[in-house]
Design an enzyme around this catalytic site. Structure first.
Site, PDB file in Angstrom:
ATOM      1  N   PHE A 161      27.849  39.878  28.886  1.00 46.13           N
ATOM      2  CA  PHE A 161      28.091  41.266  29.296  1.00 46.13           C
ATOM      3  C   PHE A 161      29.552  41.567  28.983  1.00 46.13           C
ATOM      4  CE2 PHE A 161      29.521  43.966  32.929  1.00 46.13           C
ATOM      5  CZ  PHE A 161      28.535  44.939  33.014  1.00 46.13           C
ATOM      6  N   THR A 169      34.794  44.281  30.390  1.00 50.96           N
ATOM      7  CA  THR A 169      36.224  44.258  30.730  1.00 50.96           C
ATOM      8  C   THR A 169      37.119  44.197  29.496  1.00 50.96           C
ATOM      9  OG1 THR A 169      35.681  43.130  32.789  1.00 50.96           O
ATOM     10  CG2 THR A 169      37.973  42.997  32.058  1.00 50.96           C
ATOM     11  N   GLU A 170      38.220  44.961  29.572  1.00 51.34           N
ATOM     12  CA  GLU A 170      39.230  44.963  28.500  1.00 51.34           C
ATOM     13  C   GLU A 170      40.600  44.858  29.149  1.00 51.34           C
ATOM     14  OE1 GLU A 170      38.845  48.662  26.411  1.00 51.34           O
ATOM     15  OE2 GLU A 170      36.721  48.278  25.950  1.00 51.34           O
ATOM     16  N   PRO A 171      41.618  44.516  28.365  1.00 54.63           N
ATOM     17  CA  PRO A 171      42.970  44.578  28.932  1.00 54.63           C
ATOM     18  C   PRO A 171      43.219  46.006  29.421  1.00 54.63           C
ATOM     19  CG  PRO A 171      42.973  43.488  26.784  1.00 54.63           C
ATOM     20  CD  PRO A 171      41.597  44.053  26.957  1.00 54.63           C
ATOM     21  N   GLY A 187      39.636  46.819  33.820  1.00 52.21           N
ATOM     22  CA  GLY A 187      38.831  45.829  34.545  1.00 52.21           C
ATOM     23  C   GLY A 187      38.231  46.495  35.764  1.00 52.21           C
ATOM     24  N   SER A 188      39.083  46.728  36.776  1.00 45.89           N
ATOM     25  CA  SER A 188      38.593  47.424  37.971  1.00 45.89           C
ATOM     26  C   SER A 188      38.161  48.852  37.653  1.00 45.89           C
ATOM     27  CB  SER A 188      39.691  47.469  39.046  1.00 45.89           C
ATOM     28  OG  SER A 188      39.940  46.175  39.524  1.00 45.89           O
ATOM     29  N   THR A 241      32.186  36.075  30.245  1.00 44.91           N
ATOM     30  CA  THR A 241      31.450  34.855  30.605  1.00 44.91           C
ATOM     31  C   THR A 241      30.390  34.539  29.555  1.00 44.91           C
ATOM     32  OG1 THR A 241      31.807  35.271  32.951  1.00 44.91           O
ATOM     33  CG2 THR A 241      29.980  33.800  32.388  1.00 44.91           C
ATOM     34  N   GLU A 283      32.930  41.004  39.086  1.00 42.19           N
ATOM     35  CA  GLU A 283      31.904  41.966  39.524  1.00 42.19           C
ATOM     36  C   GLU A 283      32.450  42.882  40.623  1.00 42.19           C
ATOM     37  OE1 GLU A 283      27.867  40.679  39.428  1.00 42.19           O
ATOM     38  OE2 GLU A 283      28.299  39.078  38.013  1.00 42.19           O
TER      39      GLU A 283
HETATM   40  C1  LIG Z   1      36.240  33.895  35.170  1.00 43.20           C
HETATM   41  C2  LIG Z   1      35.990  35.355  34.944  1.00 43.20           C
HETATM   42  C3  LIG Z   1      34.769  35.742  34.387  1.00 43.20           C
HETATM   43  C4  LIG Z   1      34.549  37.093  34.092  1.00 43.20           C
HETATM   44  N1  LIG Z   1      33.386  37.463  33.448  1.00 43.20           N
HETATM   45  C5  LIG Z   1      33.260  38.736  32.998  1.00 43.20           C
HETATM   46  C6  LIG Z   1      32.137  39.118  32.168  1.00 43.20           C
HETATM   47  O1  LIG Z   1      31.236  38.315  31.885  1.00 43.20           O
HETATM   48  N2  LIG Z   1      32.091  40.386  31.676  1.00 43.20           N
HETATM   49  C7  LIG Z   1      33.061  41.303  31.970  1.00 43.20           C
HETATM   50  O2  LIG Z   1      32.954  42.426  31.474  1.00 43.20           O
HETATM   51  N3  LIG Z   1      34.120  40.994  32.769  1.00 43.20           N
HETATM   52  C8  LIG Z   1      34.241  39.723  33.274  1.00 43.20           C
HETATM   53  N4  LIG Z   1      35.321  39.383  34.058  1.00 43.20           N
HETATM   54  C9  LIG Z   1      36.319  40.397  34.365  1.00 43.20           C
HETATM   55  C10 LIG Z   1      36.392  40.790  35.845  1.00 43.20           C
HETATM   56  O3  LIG Z   1      35.282  41.552  36.195  1.00 43.20           O
HETATM   57  C11 LIG Z   1      37.722  41.497  36.050  1.00 43.20           C
HETATM   58  O4  LIG Z   1      38.754  40.532  35.886  1.00 43.20           O
HETATM   59  C12 LIG Z   1      37.823  42.155  37.427  1.00 43.20           C
HETATM   60  O5  LIG Z   1      36.943  43.247  37.527  1.00 43.20           O
HETATM   61  C13 LIG Z   1      39.246  42.641  37.745  1.00 43.20           C
HETATM   62  O6  LIG Z   1      39.773  43.391  36.707  1.00 43.20           O
HETATM   63  P1  LIG Z   1      41.220  43.042  36.098  1.00 43.20           P
HETATM   64  O7  LIG Z   1      41.225  41.589  35.776  1.00 43.20           O
HETATM   65  O8  LIG Z   1      41.500  43.982  34.988  1.00 43.20           O
HETATM   66  O9  LIG Z   1      42.221  43.248  37.289  1.00 43.20           O
HETATM   67  P2  LIG Z   1      42.864  44.631  37.801  1.00 43.20           P
HETATM   68  O10 LIG Z   1      41.818  45.700  37.807  1.00 43.20           O
HETATM   69  O11 LIG Z   1      44.103  44.906  37.017  1.00 43.20           O
HETATM   70  O12 LIG Z   1      43.237  44.272  39.284  1.00 43.20           O
HETATM   71  C14 LIG Z   1      44.516  43.765  39.713  1.00 43.20           C
HETATM   72  C15 LIG Z   1      44.672  44.063  41.199  1.00 43.20           C
HETATM   73  O13 LIG Z   1      44.725  45.480  41.396  1.00 43.20           O
HETATM   74  C16 LIG Z   1      43.735  45.879  42.316  1.00 43.20           C
HETATM   75  N5  LIG Z   1      43.263  47.206  41.980  1.00 43.20           N
HETATM   76  C17 LIG Z   1      42.859  47.670  40.779  1.00 43.20           C
HETATM   77  N6  LIG Z   1      42.466  48.947  40.857  1.00 43.20           N
HETATM   78  C18 LIG Z   1      42.645  49.317  42.148  1.00 43.20           C
HETATM   79  C19 LIG Z   1      42.421  50.529  42.869  1.00 43.20           C
HETATM   80  N7  LIG Z   1      41.948  51.628  42.294  1.00 43.20           N
HETATM   81  N8  LIG Z   1      42.722  50.549  44.194  1.00 43.20           N
HETATM   82  C20 LIG Z   1      43.190  49.427  44.828  1.00 43.20           C
HETATM   83  N9  LIG Z   1      43.428  48.259  44.187  1.00 43.20           N
HETATM   84  C21 LIG Z   1      43.136  48.209  42.864  1.00 43.20           C
HETATM   85  C22 LIG Z   1      42.656  44.834  42.194  1.00 43.20           C
HETATM   86  O14 LIG Z   1      41.791  44.795  43.316  1.00 43.20           O
HETATM   87  C23 LIG Z   1      43.477  43.576  42.027  1.00 43.20           C
HETATM   88  O15 LIG Z   1      43.895  43.122  43.278  1.00 43.20           O
HETATM   89  C24 LIG Z   1      35.542  38.047  34.399  1.00 43.20           C
HETATM   90  C25 LIG Z   1      36.743  37.641  35.003  1.00 43.20           C
HETATM   91  C26 LIG Z   1      36.979  36.316  35.258  1.00 43.20           C
HETATM   92  C27 LIG Z   1      38.299  35.928  35.866  1.00 43.20           C
END
Ligand SMILES: Cc1cc2nc3c(=O)[nH]c(=O)nc-3n(C[C@H](O)[C@H](O)[C@H](O)COP(=O)(O)OP(=O)(O)OC[C@H]3O[C@@H](n4cnc5c(N)ncnc54)[C@H](O)[C@@H]3O)c2cc1C
Length: 391
Positions: free
Chosen positions: A127, A130-132, A135-136, A162, A369
């Site tokens: 799936f 997520t991109e740089p 994510g959230s 994953t 997730e």
């Molecule tokens: C081992 C692993 C497996 C993964 N597998 C997959 C996969 O199969 N497919 C896929 O698409 N993705 C995958 N991911 C990505 C994962 O879903 C994201 O890393 C996650 O959603 C967080 O996004 P980010 O890393 O960009 O962090 P950020 O969104 O940058 O978050 C950084 C911090 O900011 C907070 N934050 C962000 N936005 C807000 C807001 N609006 N209000 C309050 N706080 C906020 C977050 O809660 C966090 O504490 C995986 C990640 C890991 C580590």
């Protein structure tokens, strides 16, 4: 409201669950150190999981899966969480976030092409959302899909995907137009991993979950046919991602409870046998208090996730309850694993001791997730919107 009849009878499900429990506890638990040191689930365990149908337990039977519903999925995840989470991760994307996009939103032709190999484990689906910088908040994703005649041409970068290093198929979310009043402009495509222009990055070096692999995936002028647009509509992508993630949150919550149960069992076993000054540490009331807090968390989490799954099945709540379950159960598992290390004293900090692995593994459950903060936003925002609608 009564529950819909499940695809799988109670008797058949009891058998599936018993076999899974036996497989986890007698075949996988003894190999945990090997999974950790080799950073790989051994091939013979993969073959056994495949033969048991675990790559397609949540794929409907008409497409070759076991056809478990979400309530049954939760019971299975409670068992799978009991060992190295890499086992579950190996088939987690097929059944969960990737597979459910196809099950819920694919055309019959798309399902016929892909769901059977996904269900049998002959194909691994990943799936790729997520991109740089996205994510959230995936609505900000930048990967682009541009129409060229009958085809689509995809360009962009995904991270932390994953199973990407072993994937045969990517479920790729890409923008076909800027967000506008009609929606976020995100579509979702079926992209075979061997399509020219798909580049899989090196395996990420992670904190935990050894044996479960993630990597970047880069799409450079990747050309796919018009028939790869999931559901045949440009506007399905965002909804498909959110629906699949919401369902996945119930599964992750159950997985967290399974891990917490294992951490508790390890703690009780250690407390009953390890001694200080000749007396079992389990005789100390402060150690008993830690066990009590662990047990309370596990029981509360299990009851909560079972309730959330029932609400999903009855279509009563597919938004707030999954987030509540994920938030509570993954935070609970973090606390229970932390207490497990504490109960073990110095031994809990040593490689090869199960609670050390569990401590690192469950940390991820609060991140992917949807982070705990995102679950809180979904819950709190959802409650306020419900109240406003009722005015
Ligand atoms: C081992 C692993 C497996 C993964 N597998 C997959 C996969 O199969 N497919 C896929 O698409 N993705 C995958 N991911 C990505 C994962 O879903 C994201 O890393 C996650 O959603 C967080 O996004 P980010 O890393 O960009 O962090 P950020 O969104 O940058 O978050 C950084 C911090 O900011 C907070 N934050 C962000 N936005 C807000 C807001 N609006 N209000 C309050 N706080 C906020 C977050 O809660 C966090 O504490 C995986 C990640 C890991 C580590």
């Amino acid at each position: 409201m009564t529950s819909p009849v499940p695809d799988v009878s109670d008797d058949d499900f009891r058998e599936i669950l018993a076999q899974t429990r036996k497989f986890v506890r007698t075949a996988v638990v003894p190999r945990e150190s090997e999974i950790l040191s080799e950073d790989k689930v051994p091939d013979d365990l993969r073959d056994q999981a495949k033969a048991m149908g675990l790559f397609g337990y949540a794929i409907p039977q008409e497409w070759g899966g076991l056809g478990l519903n979400i309530v049954q999925d939760v019971e299975l995840a409670l068992e799978l969480g009991y060992t190295s989470l890499a086992l579950r991760s190996m088939f987690g994307t097929n059944n969960g976030i990737a597979g459910q996009v196809l099950v819920g939103f694919g055309t019959d032709e798309q399902k016929a092409r892909w769901l059977e190999p996904i269900a049998t484990g002959d194909a691994v689906a990943s799936f790729a959302l997520t991109e740089p910088g996205a994510g959230s908040n995936p609505s900000g994703l930048k990967t682009k899909a541009v129409r060229d005649g009958q085809d689509w041409v995809i360009n962009g970068n995904k991270q932390y995907i994953t199973n990407a290093p072993v994937a045969d198929l990517f479920i790729v979310f890409a923008r076909t137009r800027p967000a506008d009043d009609n929606g976020p402009g995100i579509a979702v495509f079926l992209v075979p991993a061997d399509t020219p222009g798909v580049e899989i990055g090196a395996k990420d070096a992670k904190m935990g979950q050894e044996g479960a692999w993630t990597s970047d995936v880069t799409f450079t002028d990747v050309r796919v046919g018009g028939d790869t647009l999931i559901g045949g509509s440009e506007d399905i992508g965002y909804r498909a991602a959110m629906t699949s993630l919401a369902r996945g949150r119930i599964h992750i919550a159950a997985l967290a409870v399974g891990s917490a149960q294992r951490a508790l069992d390890e703690s009780v076993g250690y407390a009953a046998t390890a001694t200080q000054g000749g007396a079992p540490i389990g005789g100390f009331q402060l150690v008993q208090a830690m066990l009590a807090d662990q047990q309370t968390g596990v029981l509360a989490g299990r009851a909560l996730v079972r309730d959330a799954a029932q609400k999903w099945l009855r279509n009563e709540d597919r938004r707030i309850a999954p987030s509540v379950a994920k938030l509570f159960c993954t935070e609970m598992a973090g606390k229970v694993a932390d207490l497990a290390v504490q109960v073990h004293g110095g031994a809990g900090y040593m490689r090869g001791v199960p609670v050390e692995r569990i401590y690192r593994e469950v940390r991820l459950l609060r991140l992917y997730e949807g982070t705990s903060e995102i679950q809180r936003l979904i819950i709190g925002g959802g409650l306020v919107r419900e109240a406003q609608r009722a005015l």
